[in-house]
Design a protein around this motif. Structure first.
Motif, PDB file in Angstrom:
ATOM      1  N   GLY A 103     -11.354 -10.518 -46.338  1.00  0.00           N
ATOM      2  CA  GLY A 103     -12.147 -11.145 -47.387  1.00  0.00           C
ATOM      3  C   GLY A 103     -12.092 -10.436 -48.718  1.00  0.00           C
ATOM      4  N   VAL A 104     -11.407  -9.264 -48.787  1.00  0.00           N
ATOM      5  CA  VAL A 104     -11.454  -8.447 -50.004  1.00  0.00           C
ATOM      6  C   VAL A 104     -10.072  -7.938 -50.379  1.00  0.00           C
ATOM      7  CG1 VAL A 104     -12.441  -6.390 -51.095  1.00  0.00           C
ATOM      8  CG2 VAL A 104     -13.807  -7.716 -49.469  1.00  0.00           C
ATOM      9  N   LEU A 105      -9.763  -8.015 -51.691  1.00  0.00           N
ATOM     10  CA  LEU A 105      -8.589  -7.374 -52.280  1.00  0.00           C
ATOM     11  C   LEU A 105      -9.073  -6.137 -53.015  1.00  0.00           C
ATOM     12  CD1 LEU A 105      -7.006 -10.585 -53.766  1.00  0.00           C
ATOM     13  CD2 LEU A 105      -5.810  -9.095 -52.174  1.00  0.00           C
ATOM     14  N   HIS A 106      -8.519  -4.972 -52.695  1.00  0.00           N
ATOM     15  CA  HIS A 106      -8.992  -3.719 -53.278  1.00  0.00           C
ATOM     16  C   HIS A 106      -8.181  -3.293 -54.497  1.00  0.00           C
ATOM     17  CE1 HIS A 106     -10.715  -3.756 -49.205  1.00  0.00           C
ATOM     18  NE2 HIS A 106     -11.718  -3.105 -49.765  1.00  0.00           N
ATOM     19  N   PHE A 107      -7.623  -4.244 -55.213  1.00  0.00           N
ATOM     20  CA  PHE A 107      -6.958  -3.986 -56.477  1.00  0.00           C
ATOM     21  C   PHE A 107      -6.917  -5.288 -57.265  1.00  0.00           C
ATOM     22  CE2 PHE A 107      -3.495  -5.500 -53.847  1.00  0.00           C
ATOM     23  CZ  PHE A 107      -2.732  -6.288 -54.687  1.00  0.00           C
ATOM     24  N   GLY A 108      -6.614  -5.181 -58.564  1.00  0.00           N
ATOM     25  CA  GLY A 108      -6.510  -6.355 -59.405  1.00  0.00           C
ATOM     26  C   GLY A 108      -5.375  -6.195 -60.395  1.00  0.00           C
ATOM     27  N   ILE A 109      -5.310  -7.107 -61.360  1.00  0.00           N
ATOM     28  CA  ILE A 109      -4.282  -7.056 -62.395  1.00  0.00           C
ATOM     29  C   ILE A 109      -4.912  -7.250 -63.767  1.00  0.00           C
ATOM     30  CG2 ILE A 109      -2.495  -7.946 -60.856  1.00  0.00           C
ATOM     31  CD1 ILE A 109      -2.813 -10.628 -62.484  1.00  0.00           C
ATOM     32  N   ASP A 110      -4.196  -6.808 -64.804  1.00  0.00           N
ATOM     33  CA  ASP A 110      -4.590  -7.038 -66.183  1.00  0.00           C
ATOM     34  C   ASP A 110      -4.222  -8.474 -66.537  1.00  0.00           C
ATOM     35  OD1 ASP A 110      -4.890  -7.218 -68.886  1.00  0.00           O
ATOM     36  OD2 ASP A 110      -3.755  -5.405 -69.369  1.00  0.00           O
ATOM     37  N   PRO A 111      -5.203  -9.368 -66.764  1.00  0.00           N
ATOM     38  CA  PRO A 111      -4.893 -10.776 -67.007  1.00  0.00           C
ATOM     39  C   PRO A 111      -4.117 -11.018 -68.291  1.00  0.00           C
ATOM     40  CG  PRO A 111      -7.211 -10.333 -67.438  1.00  0.00           C
ATOM     41  CD  PRO A 111      -6.649  -9.094 -66.798  1.00  0.00           C
ATOM     42  N   ALA A 112      -4.082 -10.028 -69.196  1.00  0.00           N
ATOM     43  CA  ALA A 112      -3.293 -10.181 -70.409  1.00  0.00           C
ATOM     44  C   ALA A 112      -1.806  -9.957 -70.157  1.00  0.00           C
ATOM     45  CB  ALA A 112      -3.782  -9.203 -71.485  1.00  0.00           C
ATOM     46  N   ARG A 113      -1.461  -9.378 -69.005  1.00  0.00           N
ATOM     47  CA  ARG A 113      -0.066  -9.095 -68.693  1.00  0.00           C
ATOM     48  C   ARG A 113       0.529 -10.044 -67.662  1.00  0.00           C
ATOM     49  NH1 ARG A 113       1.826  -3.783 -70.022  1.00  0.00           N
ATOM     50  NH2 ARG A 113       0.218  -2.520 -71.038  1.00  0.00           N
ATOM     51  N   ALA A 114      -0.293 -10.601 -66.814  1.00  0.00           N
ATOM     52  CA  ALA A 114       0.226 -11.438 -65.739  1.00  0.00           C
ATOM     53  C   ALA A 114      -0.841 -12.433 -65.303  1.00  0.00           C
ATOM     54  CB  ALA A 114       0.665 -10.575 -64.551  1.00  0.00           C
ATOM     55  N   ARG A 115      -0.390 -13.489 -64.656  1.00  0.00           N
ATOM     56  CA  ARG A 115      -1.289 -14.534 -64.171  1.00  0.00           C
ATOM     57  C   ARG A 115      -1.129 -14.671 -62.662  1.00  0.00           C
ATOM     58  NH1 ARG A 115      -0.860 -20.273 -63.504  1.00  0.00           N
ATOM     59  NH2 ARG A 115       1.293 -20.218 -64.251  1.00  0.00           N
ATOM     60  N   ALA A 223     -12.078  -4.420 -57.259  1.00  0.00           N
ATOM     61  CA  ALA A 223     -12.019  -5.157 -55.998  1.00  0.00           C
ATOM     62  C   ALA A 223     -12.386  -6.613 -56.249  1.00  0.00           C
ATOM     63  CB  ALA A 223     -12.957  -4.546 -54.963  1.00  0.00           C
ATOM     64  N   TYR A 224     -11.773  -7.500 -55.483  1.00  0.00           N
ATOM     65  CA  TYR A 224     -11.955  -8.936 -55.657  1.00  0.00           C
ATOM     66  C   TYR A 224     -12.122  -9.606 -54.297  1.00  0.00           C
ATOM     67  CZ  TYR A 224     -10.316  -8.097 -60.410  1.00  0.00           C
ATOM     68  OH  TYR A 224     -10.194  -7.622 -61.702  1.00  0.00           O
ATOM     69  N   ARG A 225     -12.745 -10.781 -54.299  1.00  0.00           N
ATOM     70  CA  ARG A 225     -12.872 -11.557 -53.079  1.00  0.00           C
ATOM     71  C   ARG A 225     -11.634 -12.417 -52.877  1.00  0.00           C
ATOM     72  NH1 ARG A 225     -17.771 -13.407 -54.988  1.00  0.00           N
ATOM     73  NH2 ARG A 225     -17.139 -15.573 -54.697  1.00  0.00           N
ATOM     74  N   CYS A 226     -11.264 -12.606 -51.649  1.00  0.00           N
ATOM     75  CA  CYS A 226     -10.206 -13.556 -51.322  1.00  0.00           C
ATOM     76  C   CYS A 226     -10.838 -14.944 -51.301  1.00  0.00           C
ATOM     77  CB  CYS A 226      -9.548 -13.227 -49.983  1.00  0.00           C
ATOM     78  SG  CYS A 226      -8.083 -14.240 -49.637  1.00  0.00           S
ATOM     79  N   ALA A 227     -11.100 -15.472 -52.498  1.00  0.00           N
ATOM     80  CA  ALA A 227     -11.839 -16.731 -52.623  1.00  0.00           C
ATOM     81  C   ALA A 227     -10.962 -17.918 -52.243  1.00  0.00           C
ATOM     82  CB  ALA A 227     -12.343 -16.892 -54.050  1.00  0.00           C
ATOM     83  N   GLY A 242      -8.491 -12.744 -39.305  1.00  0.00           N
ATOM     84  CA  GLY A 242      -7.484 -11.711 -39.467  1.00  0.00           C
ATOM     85  C   GLY A 242      -6.771 -11.730 -40.796  1.00  0.00           C
ATOM     86  N   ARG A 243      -6.739 -12.861 -41.467  1.00  0.00           N
ATOM     87  CA  ARG A 243      -5.979 -12.964 -42.721  1.00  0.00           C
ATOM     88  C   ARG A 243      -6.488 -14.122 -43.548  1.00  0.00           C
ATOM     89  NH1 ARG A 243      -1.164 -16.061 -43.398  1.00  0.00           N
ATOM     90  NH2 ARG A 243      -0.020 -15.573 -45.317  1.00  0.00           N
ATOM     91  N   CYS A 244      -6.521 -13.915 -44.873  1.00  0.00           N
ATOM     92  CA  CYS A 244      -6.873 -14.951 -45.848  1.00  0.00           C
ATOM     93  C   CYS A 244      -5.759 -15.009 -46.878  1.00  0.00           C
ATOM     94  CB  CYS A 244      -8.203 -14.609 -46.528  1.00  0.00           C
ATOM     95  SG  CYS A 244      -8.546 -15.534 -48.064  1.00  0.00           S
ATOM     96  N   ALA A 245      -5.200 -16.186 -47.124  1.00  0.00           N
ATOM     97  CA  ALA A 245      -4.108 -16.333 -48.093  1.00  0.00           C
ATOM     98  C   ALA A 245      -4.320 -17.600 -48.906  1.00  0.00           C
ATOM     99  CB  ALA A 245      -2.760 -16.387 -47.375  1.00  0.00           C
ATOM    100  N   VAL A 246      -4.217 -17.485 -50.230  1.00  0.00           N
ATOM    101  CA  VAL A 246      -4.430 -18.604 -51.144  1.00  0.00           C
ATOM    102  C   VAL A 246      -3.250 -18.689 -52.108  1.00  0.00           C
ATOM    103  CG1 VAL A 246      -5.947 -19.605 -52.898  1.00  0.00           C
ATOM    104  CG2 VAL A 246      -6.933 -18.310 -51.000  1.00  0.00           C
ATOM    105  N   THR A 247      -2.698 -19.899 -52.294  1.00  0.00           N
ATOM    106  CA  THR A 247      -1.599 -20.125 -53.223  1.00  0.00           C
ATOM    107  C   THR A 247      -2.008 -21.149 -54.263  1.00  0.00           C
ATOM    108  OG1 THR A 247       0.049 -19.643 -51.529  1.00  0.00           O
ATOM    109  CG2 THR A 247       0.804 -20.839 -53.443  1.00  0.00           C
ATOM    110  N   VAL A 248      -1.888 -20.776 -55.536  1.00  0.00           N
ATOM    111  CA  VAL A 248      -2.281 -21.662 -56.639  1.00  0.00           C
ATOM    112  C   VAL A 248      -1.120 -21.827 -57.620  1.00  0.00           C
ATOM    113  CG1 VAL A 248      -4.746 -21.191 -56.455  1.00  0.00           C
ATOM    114  CG2 VAL A 248      -3.317 -19.681 -57.853  1.00  0.00           C
ATOM    115  N   ILE A 249       0.094 -21.838 -57.109  1.00  0.00           N
ATOM    116  CA  ILE A 249       1.276 -21.875 -57.964  1.00  0.00           C
ATOM    117  C   ILE A 249       1.275 -23.095 -58.875  1.00  0.00           C
ATOM    118  CG2 ILE A 249       3.788 -22.202 -57.913  1.00  0.00           C
ATOM    119  CD1 ILE A 249       3.881 -20.334 -55.534  1.00  0.00           C
ATOM    120  N   ASN A 250       0.975 -24.239 -58.362  1.00  0.00           N
ATOM    121  CA  ASN A 250       1.020 -25.462 -59.156  1.00  0.00           C
ATOM    122  C   ASN A 250      -0.370 -26.076 -59.344  1.00  0.00           C
ATOM    123  OD1 ASN A 250       3.039 -26.927 -60.583  1.00  0.00           O
ATOM    124  ND2 ASN A 250       2.801 -28.633 -59.172  1.00  0.00           N
TER     125      ASN A 250
END
Length: 350
Positions: A103-115, A223-227, A242-250
């Motif tokens: 349910g949790v991601l223990h890292f994030g990204i700079d939204p100004a550099r990547a989406r 840290a972020y939630r696997c929403a 055991g696993r949460c995976a989300v794809t928002v490519i399109n």
């Protein structure tokens, strides 16, 4: 700049001009799952890797190797991002938690550099797929061991024929030759961002510049939630998520979510939500009833679908090759699904 950031930057500078180690690499691409349709603040960070259903649909167990077509960024829309989890520490502070909580991601990204194009967590590894603009994608994987990182495979990415051991996480960028005529090479950067952490960044591109951009975008103090637009409120006895995976490519034209449920003896079933805006209709007559709603068991007997969800399929796969769970277990999971009213409104996701 923290000591951790300084070590990362120093390592990358030292290795950037080094020779590419291709002696042990063979032209081969390993990918998984189904094909799925898929931005800058100064700072330093560390690295990652989607599915994800995500592709992202990323999965930690590869299926048959095949070359996937280059995916493309979706329509212009507000970026979809996983929400912050203020009560959880980042990977830099608690590396022992990475990959332990789906349910949790223990890292994030700079939204100004990547989406974000997708995210996933669980079974020892955390990953994100990123859009760097111009049809350029990278995948970042973070784990507590080299083996956990190396077990992660993602649609459209190329990998070394043999997984790297702990000594392979040395900050060098390596090239994986194209796997087919006219294909672009793969690029992999592996390093140790801190004690107890192993990271890998992967891309398929003419050169390796996107790897450095992705590394600069990483943030290990967040840290972020696997929403996702659905929650599982009921599981079979003794089972766990055991696993949460989300794809928002399109997104918002399409959305893919996959939850993996594991039993006490590693039995497995997969819950999949596939939303497509172009779906005009769907099956309305079922051969089962779950919680008063029509459902359909597919003829092969390995998949159960809850009907009546506009433009979407919500299924549970419980048969081969992941034996152990039954149709009754799948029905228990579907009966407890809590689905967002509007799948295209991330502010309503859990």
């Amino acid at each position: 700049m923290t000591d951790l950031d300084q070590r990362i930057a120093s390592t990358l500078r030292e290795r950037a001009e080094g020779a590419v180690d291709t002696d042990r690499l063979t032209a081969r691409a390993v990918t998984v799952g189904r094909t799925r349709r898929r931005r800058r603040r100064t700072g330093t960070g560390v690295a990652l890797g989607l599915v994800a259903a995500l592709g992202f649909g990323a999965t930690t167990v590869p299926e048959l190797p095949r070359q996937l077509p280059r995916t493309h960024a979706g329509p212009s829309t507000a970026p979809v991002v996983p929400p912050r989890e203020p009560g959880a520490p980042g990977a830099a502070a608690r590396p022992d938690l990475v990959g332990a909580d789906p349910g949790v991601l223990h890292f994030g990204i700079d939204p100004a550099r990547a989406r974000y194009l997708g995210w996933e967590a669980g079974r020892g590894v955390e990953s994100v797929r990123l859009d760097l603009g111009g049809d350029r994608q990278v995948v970042v994987d973070l784990a507590r061991t080299a083996a956990d990182v190396e077990q992660a495979f993602h649609d459209g990415m190329s990998y070394s024929p043999e997984p790297a051991g702990a000594t392979g996480f040395d900050g060098q960028i390596r090239r994986v030759p194209p796997s087919g005529p006219g294909g672009q090479p793969g690029w992999i950067l592996r390093w140790r961002p801190g004690p107890g952490l192993y990271a890998r960044v992967t891309t398929v591109a003419p050169d390796d510049r996107d790897l450095r951009t992705a590394v600069a975008a990483l943030r290990l103090d967040e840290a972020y939630r696997c929403a996702a637009p659905l929650r599982l409120t009921a599981l079979p006895a003794g089972a766990r998520l055991g696993r949460c995976a989300v794809t928002v490519i399109n997104f918002p034209d399409s959305l893919d979510v996959q939850f993996t449920v594991l039993g006490s003896k590693e039995e497995r079933l997969d819950v999949r939500l596939e939303y497509r805006s172009e779906i005009a209709g769907s099956r309305t007559e079922g051969n089962r009833t779950i919680g008063g709603r029509p459902a359909y068991r597919y003829p092969r007997g390995d998949k159960l679908e809850l009907l009546g969800i506009p433009k979407a399929h919500l299924t549970v796969w419980f048969g081969w090759p992941h034996q152990g769970f039954t149709e009754a277990d799948a029905a228990t999971v579907l009966a407890g699904v809590d689905l967002a009213t509007d799948l295209t409104r991330p502010d309503t996701w859990e």
